[in-house]
Design an enzyme around this catalytic site. Structure first.
Site, mmCIF file in Angstrom:
data_model
loop_
_atom_site.group_PDB
_atom_site.id
_atom_site.type_symbol
_atom_site.label_atom_id
_atom_site.label_comp_id
_atom_site.label_asym_id
_atom_site.label_seq_id
_atom_site.Cartn_x
_atom_site.Cartn_y
_atom_site.Cartn_z
ATOM 1 N N LYS A 255 0.858 -1.198 0.000
ATOM 2 C CA LYS A 255 0.000 0.000 0.000
ATOM 3 C C LYS A 255 0.890 1.242 0.000
ATOM 4 O O LYS A 255 1.727 1.421 0.871
ATOM 5 C CB LYS A 255 -0.907 -0.003 1.236
ATOM 6 C CG LYS A 255 -1.696 1.298 1.430
ATOM 7 C CD LYS A 255 -2.626 1.239 2.651
ATOM 8 C CE LYS A 255 -3.249 2.603 2.946
ATOM 9 N NZ LYS A 255 -4.104 2.603 4.155
ATOM 10 N N ASP A 260 -2.475 10.153 3.922
ATOM 11 C CA ASP A 260 -3.881 9.800 4.080
ATOM 12 C C ASP A 260 -4.582 10.821 4.972
ATOM 13 O O ASP A 260 -4.511 10.748 6.199
ATOM 14 C CB ASP A 260 -3.985 8.388 4.687
ATOM 15 C CG ASP A 260 -5.437 7.934 4.831
ATOM 16 O OD1 ASP A 260 -6.335 8.595 4.255
ATOM 17 O OD2 ASP A 260 -5.660 6.902 5.503
ATOM 18 N N LYS A 267 -10.000 12.914 8.422
ATOM 19 C CA LYS A 267 -9.542 12.466 9.742
ATOM 20 C C LYS A 267 -9.438 13.660 10.687
ATOM 21 O O LYS A 267 -9.247 14.788 10.239
ATOM 22 C CB LYS A 267 -8.139 11.852 9.619
ATOM 23 C CG LYS A 267 -8.085 10.499 8.971
ATOM 24 C CD LYS A 267 -6.654 9.979 8.931
ATOM 25 C CE LYS A 267 -6.554 8.636 8.241
ATOM 26 N NZ LYS A 267 -7.226 7.539 8.939
ATOM 27 N N ASP A 278 1.595 6.064 5.796
ATOM 28 C CA ASP A 278 0.595 5.182 5.195
ATOM 29 C C ASP A 278 1.112 4.524 3.907
ATOM 30 O O ASP A 278 0.392 3.804 3.237
ATOM 31 C CB ASP A 278 -0.697 5.976 4.927
ATOM 32 C CG ASP A 278 -1.937 5.115 5.055
ATOM 33 O OD1 ASP A 278 -1.838 4.016 5.642
ATOM 34 O OD2 ASP A 278 -2.997 5.533 4.569
ATOM 35 N N ASP A 337 -12.137 7.306 3.743
ATOM 36 C CA ASP A 337 -10.945 7.016 4.544
ATOM 37 C C ASP A 337 -10.571 5.530 4.472
ATOM 38 O O ASP A 337 -9.496 5.145 4.910
ATOM 39 C CB ASP A 337 -11.183 7.449 5.991
ATOM 40 C CG ASP A 337 -9.895 7.574 6.784
ATOM 41 O OD1 ASP A 337 -8.820 7.545 6.155
ATOM 42 O OD2 ASP A 337 -9.977 7.706 8.019
ATOM 43 N N GLU A 339 -9.449 3.942 2.044
ATOM 44 C CA GLU A 339 -8.890 4.067 0.696
ATOM 45 C C GLU A 339 -7.855 2.992 0.387
ATOM 46 O O GLU A 339 -7.633 2.662 -0.772
ATOM 47 C CB GLU A 339 -8.245 5.458 0.527
ATOM 48 C CG GLU A 339 -6.799 5.606 1.037
ATOM 49 C CD GLU A 339 -6.642 5.381 2.521
ATOM 50 O OE1 GLU A 339 -7.652 5.491 3.245
ATOM 51 O OE2 GLU A 339 -5.520 5.080 2.968
ATOM 52 N N ARG A 341 -7.813 -0.233 0.858
ATOM 53 C CA ARG A 341 -8.369 -1.412 0.187
ATOM 54 C C ARG A 341 -8.750 -1.105 -1.259
ATOM 55 O O ARG A 341 -8.779 -1.999 -2.098
ATOM 56 C CB ARG A 341 -9.557 -1.951 1.007
ATOM 57 C CG ARG A 341 -10.670 -0.957 1.175
ATOM 58 C CD ARG A 341 -11.609 -1.323 2.332
ATOM 59 N NE ARG A 341 -11.062 -0.922 3.635
ATOM 60 C CZ ARG A 341 -11.687 -1.125 4.789
ATOM 61 N NH1 ARG A 341 -12.849 -1.748 4.820
ATOM 62 N NH2 ARG A 341 -11.151 -0.724 5.925
HETATM 63 N N1 BES Z 1 -4.323 4.422 6.950
HETATM 64 C C1 BES Z 1 -5.475 4.143 7.709
HETATM 65 C C2 BES Z 1 -5.266 3.084 8.772
HETATM 66 C C3 BES Z 1 -4.330 3.445 9.883
HETATM 67 C C4 BES Z 1 -4.832 3.981 11.061
HETATM 68 C C5 BES Z 1 -2.995 3.222 9.780
HETATM 69 C C6 BES Z 1 -3.980 4.288 12.097
HETATM 70 C C7 BES Z 1 -2.144 3.531 10.810
HETATM 71 C C8 BES Z 1 -2.639 4.054 11.977
HETATM 72 C C9 BES Z 1 -6.604 3.660 6.795
HETATM 73 O O1 BES Z 1 -6.597 4.175 5.522
HETATM 74 C C10 BES Z 1 -7.869 4.090 7.443
HETATM 75 O O2 BES Z 1 -8.092 5.250 7.543
HETATM 76 N N2 BES Z 1 -8.665 3.113 7.875
HETATM 77 C C11 BES Z 1 -9.901 3.389 8.514
HETATM 78 C C12 BES Z 1 -10.932 2.429 8.006
HETATM 79 C C13 BES Z 1 -12.318 2.780 8.415
HETATM 80 C C14 BES Z 1 -12.779 4.046 7.714
HETATM 81 C C15 BES Z 1 -13.216 1.640 8.070
HETATM 82 C C16 BES Z 1 -9.683 3.220 10.013
HETATM 83 O O3 BES Z 1 -8.951 2.321 10.412
HETATM 84 O O4 BES Z 1 -10.228 4.005 10.767
HETATM 85 ZN ZN ZN Z 2 -4.807 4.775 4.797
HETATM 86 MN MN MN Z 3 -7.594 6.031 5.405
#
Ligand code: BES
Ligand code: ZN
Ligand code: MN
Length: 517
Positions: A255, A260, A267, A278, A337, A339, A341
């Protein structure tokens, strides 16, 4: 930094020229006839030195010891974890000083994992981030000599563990460096340049696809994420050929979200800066290729990196938008968010053209994985037990741990929607599992594993920064794969036998050789 493995008795170490000598002392220490042994014995008997891992006794200008700085460092039971702790403490203690080269000398029998741990700890402790400092603090440590008492029966095992560790730390360094760089110094274009630079002179090929090519491939999900950013996306394809071209490769997908923000589902401000990491999955793929170039294991590896930013913008995707992925499946983007996947699903579809023996994606995918496993173990999801076990074993061996997580079909329930084939998010429950279930739809029958490294790729607090994980795990897995190919067997015919099989092997070979798009 240079590493060397040498047979070195304590009396030789005492006569050596290194700036610092670290003597690693286990609980079962047996004193020899030399000056250092005598010193260790006296310090233990006098109660001033304990052999517990992490405990130390330091001296300067000790008599009959050439290196000016001497550290006795306890390594307890001598396990890899103990050695890592001990060497980390010793190198940290030397950090303020001027020693440019150190000798890490085992005072008793050493194992492969212990030698590897010493290399990892020394490299870890001496890494300095410099990319965006105007007056970079120079990395002082230039040379590390690992001394083991005598070349015993395990010499091959020691040498191999040492070589793997040295290659791994070079890759880890690359991964840390890129994950640490701020997003304005690590754009998709910068990553592509870095990949090209790594490939130069090394034994692997690098191909960079831009928006036009990606659009032609129909990567609608990847493009949907990238459209909110001024920075152009890049799709990086790396190919390392360590064995016969007809051997199916392992494909690694990293990834590469270079920043992000969350997009329109933005966020919160606190700690958003950390979302520069990220792209740690991508960084780990670059790191692994750096290691492969060094170690040259007998395995074929393809690295794929979908790289872009996730930004809010007038052109950005909105919650509820439906896009068509490269696989043809339509996706309702309920949360912009989620993104990772989206960019990964198209890369996973692309990966199929290589007919991989194993397909492994590496991603800082979910905050839920941080909650589930913290920073100790990466989350491991796999549709194949052999692959899952091989990765767990590799992680244990490389001291870069992961832990199997479930993929029951029931977890996919929440991804159902009335408006597309699949939604990109389910509810709050089991967030790291539902993310993996989403990815699984795009790999079908290919042996596949997904490593969620959101918790392990980064450290907060005083030591804030990238860890370089899971480069060591991946490299170990690839090295182990390389060993499974029997060198005596003619590789082209080894998959099946008979004329028909040969012909089919040829077709596969041709399809793999051909331009991937
Ligand atoms: N990059 C984040 C996941 C992440 C969170 C990595 C904290 C490192 C530390 C990912 O893109 C994300 O934002 N995931 C969301 C998914 C949700 C919207 C279903 C998350 O984990 O909140
Ligand atoms: Zn992310
Ligand atoms: Mn994200």
């Amino acid at each position: 930094m240079n590493f060397e493995l040498k047979t070195l008795r304590l009396n030789e170490a005492a006569a050596g020229k290194s700036g610092a000598l670290v003597v690693l002392v286990a609980d079962d220490f047996k004193a020899g006839e030399d000056a250092i042994s005598a010193l260790v014995r006296r310090a233990i008997d006098g109660g001033d030195f304990k052999t517990e891992a992490g405990r130390m006794l330091q001296a300067y200008g000790a008599v009959r010891v050439m290196p000016p700085r001497l550290i006795l460092a306890g390594i307890g039971d001598g396990s890899a974890a103990s050695v890592r702790k001990a060497v980390a403490a010793a190198v940290a203690a030397l950090k303020g000083g001027s020693a440019k080269d150190i000798a890490l000398c085992f005072s008793g029998p050493a194992t492969g994992p212990a030698v590897a741990a010493a290399v990892h700890a020394a490299a870890d402790a001496s890494y300095v981030y410099t990319a965006t400092k105007s007056k970079p603090e120079p990395s002082k440590l230039a040379r590390v000599l690992v001394g083991v008492p005598d070349a015993d029966a395990d010499a091959d095992e020691l040498r191999e563990a040492f070589a793997t560790a040295v290659a791994a730390v070079r890759g880890i360094q690359v991964a840390r460096e890129w994950a640490n760089r701020p997003a304005n110094h690590a754009t998709p274009m910068h990553l592509a340049e870095a990949a090209r630079e790594l490939a130069k002179g090394a034994r692997f090929a690098c191909e960079i696809l831009g928006p036009k090519e990606v659009s032609k491939l129909g990567m609608g999900a990847f493009m949907a994420v990238a459209r909110g950013s001024e920075q152009e996306l890049r799709f990086i394809v790396l190919r390392y050929t360590g064995t016969a071209k007809s051997t199916a490769p392992v494909v690694l997908v990293g990834k590469g979200i270079t920043f992000d923000t969350g997009g329109i589902s933005i966020k919160p401000a606190a700690e958003m800066d950390e979302m520069k990491y990220d792209m740690s999955g991508a960084a780990s793929v670059l790191g692994v290729f750096r290691s492969l170039a060094e170690l040259k294991p007998a395995v074929n590896v393809v690295g794929l990196i979908p790289a872009c930013e996730n930004m809010p913008d007038g052109r950005a995707i909105k919650p509820g938008d439906v896009v068509t992925s490269m696989s043809g499946q339509t996706i309702e983007i309920l949360n912009t968010d989620a993104e990772g996947r989206l960019v990964l699903c198209d890369a996973l579809t692309y990966a199929k053209r290589f007919e991989p023996s194993a397909l492994i994606d590496i991603a800082t995918l979910t905050g839920a994985c941080v909650i589930a496993l913290g920073g100790v173990r990466s989350g491991l999801f796999a549709n194949n037990d052999d692959l899952s076990q091989a990765l767990v074993r590799a992680g244990n061996k490389a001291q870069d741990l992961c832990w199997p997580m479930p993929l029951d079909e029931e977890y996919a329930e929440g991804l159902k929607t009335n408006f597309a084939d699949v939604a990109n998010v389910a509810g709050r429950a089991a967030g790291s599992v539902t993310a993996a279930k989403f990815l699984q739809r795009f790999v079908e029958k290919t042996p596949w594993a997904h490593l969620d490294i959101a918790g392990t790729a980064w450290k907060g607090g005083a030591a804030k920064g990238a860890t370089g994980r899971p480069v060591a795990l991946l490299l170990q897995y690839l090295v182990d794969q390389g060993k499974q190919v029997l060198p005596a067997t003619p590789l082209k015919a080894s998959r099946k036998s008979g004329a028909g099989a040969k012909a089919s092997a040829k077709v596969q070979q041709a399809s793999r050789r051909g331009k991937p798009h």
